[in-house]
Design a protein around this motif. Structure first.
Motif, PDB file in Angstrom:
ATOM      1  N   ASP A 148       0.831  -1.211   0.000  1.00  0.00           N
ATOM      2  CA  ASP A 148       0.000   0.000   0.000  1.00  0.00           C
ATOM      3  C   ASP A 148       0.863   1.258   0.000  1.00  0.00           C
ATOM      4  N   SER A 149       1.927   1.256   0.804  1.00  0.00           N
ATOM      5  CA  SER A 149       2.770   2.449   0.884  1.00  0.00           C
ATOM      6  C   SER A 149       3.522   2.690  -0.430  1.00  0.00           C
ATOM      7  N   THR A 150       3.943   1.629  -1.098  1.00  0.00           N
ATOM      8  CA  THR A 150       4.622   1.776  -2.393  1.00  0.00           C
ATOM      9  C   THR A 150       3.656   2.319  -3.432  1.00  0.00           C
ATOM     10  N   ARG A 151       2.451   1.743  -3.476  1.00  0.00           N
ATOM     11  CA  ARG A 151       1.458   2.225  -4.437  1.00  0.00           C
ATOM     12  C   ARG A 151       1.121   3.684  -4.193  1.00  0.00           C
ATOM     13  N   THR A 152       0.977   4.067  -2.935  1.00  0.00           N
ATOM     14  CA  THR A 152       0.665   5.459  -2.609  1.00  0.00           C
ATOM     15  C   THR A 152       1.778   6.382  -3.082  1.00  0.00           C
ATOM     16  N   ALA A 153       3.025   6.007  -2.831  1.00  0.00           N
ATOM     17  CA  ALA A 153       4.162   6.833  -3.250  1.00  0.00           C
ATOM     18  C   ALA A 153       4.224   6.964  -4.769  1.00  0.00           C
ATOM     19  N   VAL A 154       4.035   5.844  -5.466  1.00  0.00           N
ATOM     20  CA  VAL A 154       4.063   5.868  -6.935  1.00  0.00           C
ATOM     21  C   VAL A 154       2.904   6.699  -7.468  1.00  0.00           C
ATOM     22  N   ASP A 155       1.716   6.489  -6.931  1.00  0.00           N
ATOM     23  CA  ASP A 155       0.549   7.249  -7.382  1.00  0.00           C
ATOM     24  C   ASP A 155       0.748   8.744  -7.160  1.00  0.00           C
ATOM     25  N   ASP A 156       1.279   9.115  -6.009  1.00  0.00           N
ATOM     26  CA  ASP A 156       1.535  10.534  -5.726  1.00  0.00           C
ATOM     27  C   ASP A 156       2.552  11.111  -6.713  1.00  0.00           C
ATOM     28  N   SER A 157       3.574  10.339  -7.045  1.00  0.00           N
ATOM     29  CA  SER A 157       4.564  10.796  -8.034  1.00  0.00           C
ATOM     30  C   SER A 157       3.926  10.988  -9.395  1.00  0.00           C
ATOM     31  N   GLN A 158       3.105  10.025  -9.802  1.00  0.00           N
ATOM     32  CA  GLN A 158       2.432  10.131 -11.103  1.00  0.00           C
ATOM     33  C   GLN A 158       1.524  11.355 -11.144  1.00  0.00           C
ATOM     34  N   VAL A 159       0.736  11.547 -10.105  1.00  0.00           N
ATOM     35  CA  VAL A 159      -0.169  12.698 -10.055  1.00  0.00           C
ATOM     36  C   VAL A 159       0.631  13.989 -10.151  1.00  0.00           C
ATOM     37  N   SER A 160       1.744  14.066  -9.444  1.00  0.00           N
ATOM     38  CA  SER A 160       2.606  15.257  -9.473  1.00  0.00           C
ATOM     39  C   SER A 160       3.115  15.533 -10.891  1.00  0.00           C
ATOM     40  N   ILE A 161       3.519  14.474 -11.592  1.00  0.00           N
ATOM     41  CA  ILE A 161       4.025  14.614 -12.964  1.00  0.00           C
ATOM     42  C   ILE A 161       2.919  15.088 -13.899  1.00  0.00           C
ATOM     43  N   TYR A 162       1.753  14.458 -13.838  1.00  0.00           N
ATOM     44  CA  TYR A 162       0.640  14.845 -14.713  1.00  0.00           C
ATOM     45  C   TYR A 162       0.159  16.265 -14.409  1.00  0.00           C
ATOM     46  N   LYS A 163       0.124  16.604 -13.134  1.00  0.00           N
ATOM     47  CA  LYS A 163      -0.304  17.945 -12.728  1.00  0.00           C
ATOM     48  C   LYS A 163       0.667  19.002 -13.261  1.00  0.00           C
ATOM     49  N   ALA A 164       1.972  18.747 -13.130  1.00  0.00           N
ATOM     50  CA  ALA A 164       2.972  19.698 -13.622  1.00  0.00           C
ATOM     51  C   ALA A 164       2.887  19.861 -15.136  1.00  0.00           C
ATOM     52  N   LYS A 165       2.631  18.768 -15.841  1.00  0.00           N
ATOM     53  CA  LYS A 165       2.586  18.831 -17.304  1.00  0.00           C
ATOM     54  C   LYS A 165       1.331  19.532 -17.811  1.00  0.00           C
ATOM     55  N   THR A 166       0.183  19.257 -17.172  1.00  0.00           N
ATOM     56  CA  THR A 166      -1.089  19.767 -17.697  1.00  0.00           C
ATOM     57  C   THR A 166      -1.571  21.047 -17.040  1.00  0.00           C
ATOM     58  N   GLY A 167      -1.103  21.314 -15.819  1.00  0.00           N
ATOM     59  CA  GLY A 167      -1.600  22.468 -15.078  1.00  0.00           C
ATOM     60  C   GLY A 167      -2.978  22.239 -14.476  1.00  0.00           C
ATOM     61  N   ARG A 168      -3.478  21.021 -14.571  1.00  0.00           N
ATOM     62  CA  ARG A 168      -4.809  20.701 -14.027  1.00  0.00           C
ATOM     63  C   ARG A 168      -4.709  20.413 -12.540  1.00  0.00           C
TER      64      ARG A 168
END
Length: 156
Positions: free
Chosen positions: A127-147
């Motif tokens: 669970d902790s690994t998935r949370t960390a990976v998901d948070d990283s992905q969200v951060s990347i998508y947010k930075a790229k799209t501005g959404r």
């Protein structure tokens, strides 16, 4: 006019000895082809650094179903560091899962009119690994799209 290009024969996840990287000497562009799974791409960093040292721009051509989230995140981060303002991703058919992270690492991203871009929450691991990976992905998508983060999480 013909383009002078030097190919690098690099093993990839589909088959060995496929030409997946080219130095286009005329246009001063390094072309990298990400096909199949995103596994074992971390050693491409050597070739990306060589292209950067030569002053080449980067084109990443993507047709991939994804693979390791950690590989995608590492590739993204390395692209942002090495090519902060002169890289372009071209998506043909499909960029899914971790392949989308690679596309986000490029300055500009183009996707074919009939191509697909598929993002999702991570799978497997603790669970902790998935949370960390998901948070990283969200951060990347947010930075790229501005959404906003909520929008990104809803899309995932």
């Amino acid at each position: 006019m013909s383009t002078k290009a030097t190919s690098k024969l690099l093993p990839n996840s589909i088959t060995d000895n496929l030409p997946v990287a080219y130095f286009d000497e005329e246009r001063k562009v390094y072309q990298l082809f990400v096909t199949g799974g995103v596994y074992g791409y971390s050693w491409y960093m050597e070739f990306l650094q060589e292209a950067k040292n030569m002053g080449y721009a980067l084109e990443v051509h993507i047709y991939s179903y994804g693979g390791s989230a950690f590989e995608g995140i590492a590739f993204h981060d390395y692209l942002k560091k090495t090519f902060p303002d002169n890289s372009t991703a071209y998506i043909y058919g499909l960029a899914a899962s971790s392949a989308t992270l690679i596309a986000c690492g490029c300055t500009t991203c183009y996707i074919g009119a009939n191509s697909n871009y598929f993002i999702h929450y991570s799978e497997g691991g603790t669970d902790s690994t998935r949370t960390a990976v998901d948070d990283s992905q969200v951060s990347i998508y947010k930075a790229k799209t501005g959404r906003p983060e909520e929008d990104i999480r809803a899309l995932m």
